[in-house]
Design a protein around this motif. Structure first.
Motif, PDB file in Angstrom:
ATOM      1  N   GLU A  21       0.819  -1.214   0.000  1.00 35.29           N
ATOM      2  CA  GLU A  21       0.000   0.000   0.000  1.00 35.29           C
ATOM      3  C   GLU A  21       0.854   1.265   0.000  1.00 35.29           C
ATOM      4  N   GLY A  22       2.019   1.229   0.648  1.00 39.60           N
ATOM      5  CA  GLY A  22       2.917   2.378   0.629  1.00 39.60           C
ATOM      6  C   GLY A  22       3.516   2.612  -0.747  1.00 39.60           C
ATOM      7  N   VAL A  23       3.907   1.526  -1.408  1.00 42.11           N
ATOM      8  CA  VAL A  23       4.472   1.619  -2.758  1.00 42.11           C
ATOM      9  C   VAL A  23       3.414   2.132  -3.731  1.00 42.11           C
ATOM     10  N   LEU A  24       2.204   1.566  -3.650  1.00 40.81           N
ATOM     11  CA  LEU A  24       1.126   2.013  -4.539  1.00 40.81           C
ATOM     12  C   LEU A  24       0.781   3.477  -4.303  1.00 40.81           C
ATOM     13  N   HIS A  25       0.769   3.899  -3.049  1.00 37.85           N
ATOM     14  CA  HIS A  25       0.509   5.308  -2.740  1.00 37.85           C
ATOM     15  C   HIS A  25       1.592   6.190  -3.366  1.00 37.85           C
ATOM     16  N   ALA A  26       2.843   5.796  -3.204  1.00 40.37           N
ATOM     17  CA  ALA A  26       3.943   6.584  -3.758  1.00 40.37           C
ATOM     18  C   ALA A  26       3.853   6.690  -5.275  1.00 40.37           C
ATOM     19  N   LEU A  27       3.462   5.604  -5.919  1.00 41.82           N
ATOM     20  CA  LEU A  27       3.394   5.586  -7.379  1.00 41.82           C
ATOM     21  C   LEU A  27       2.115   6.220  -7.930  1.00 41.82           C
ATOM     22  N   SER A  28       1.162   6.521  -7.059  1.00 40.17           N
ATOM     23  CA  SER A  28      -0.132   7.052  -7.526  1.00 40.17           C
ATOM     24  C   SER A  28      -0.086   8.532  -7.879  1.00 40.17           C
ATOM     25  N   ASP A  29       0.944   9.230  -7.457  1.00 39.38           N
ATOM     26  CA  ASP A  29       1.046  10.660  -7.746  1.00 39.38           C
ATOM     27  C   ASP A  29       1.772  10.884  -9.069  1.00 39.38           C
ATOM     28  N   PRO A  30       1.239  11.730  -9.950  1.00 38.70           N
ATOM     29  CA  PRO A  30       1.875  11.941 -11.265  1.00 38.70           C
ATOM     30  C   PRO A  30       3.311  12.471 -11.181  1.00 38.70           C
TER      31      PRO A  30
END
Length: 115
Positions: A21-30
Motif C-alpha cells: 500500500e505504501g508503494v502504490l501510494h507513492a506511485l499514484s502521484d503523477p
C-alpha cells in the motif's frame, strides 16, 4: 563516521518493512511517477537537480521523501549532492512484475494522451 556525516545519512525502510500500500501510494502521484519513470529509464542514480518538475523545491523534497519512505527509491549523499536510485531489485523481489507493469501502463497512458 563523524557526527556531521551521520546527520547526512537518510533513513530507508528495510526490505521487510516495505508495504504494497505504501508503494502504490507513492506511485499514484503523477509527479512521483515521473521521477520513477526517469530513474527507470536512466537505470542509474540521479541527483535531485536532474529532475525538472512542475512544483516548488519544497514540494519536490516532499515527493522524494515519500518515495524514499515507501521504499521505492534509495537516497544517499555524495558530497553535497543527494542521489536517488530506484530500488528495482528489492521491489521485484517483494512484488514481482509490479514496477514493470506500472511503468508499462504509464508509458501506454502517455502515448494515448499525447497520441
Amino acid at each position: 563516521m563523524t557526527q556531521r556525516e551521520a546527520a547526512r545519512v537518510l533513513d530507508h525502510p528495510e526490505v521487510s518493512e516495505i508495504r504494497l500500500e505504501g508503494v502504490l501510494h507513492a506511485l499514484s502521484d503523477p509527479v512521483r511517477l515521473t521521477i520513477v519513470r526517469d530513474l527507470a529509464a536512466m537505470d542509474t542514480e540521479l541527483a535531485c537537480s536532474h529532475f525538472e518538475l512542475p512544483v516548488t523545491k519544497s514540494t519536490t523534497t516532499h515527493h522524494f521523501r515519500v518515495l524514499r519512505e515507501s521504499g521505492v527509491v534509495r537516497q544517499c549523499y555524495r558530497g553535497t549532492t543527494k542521489l536517488n536510485g530506484l530500488r528495482r531489485a528489492e521491489l521485484a523481489e517483494l512484488f514481482p512484475g509490479l514496477l514493470d507493469s506500472v511503468l508499462t501502463a504509464a508509458a501506454a497512458e502517455e502515448a494515448r494522451i499525447t497520441g
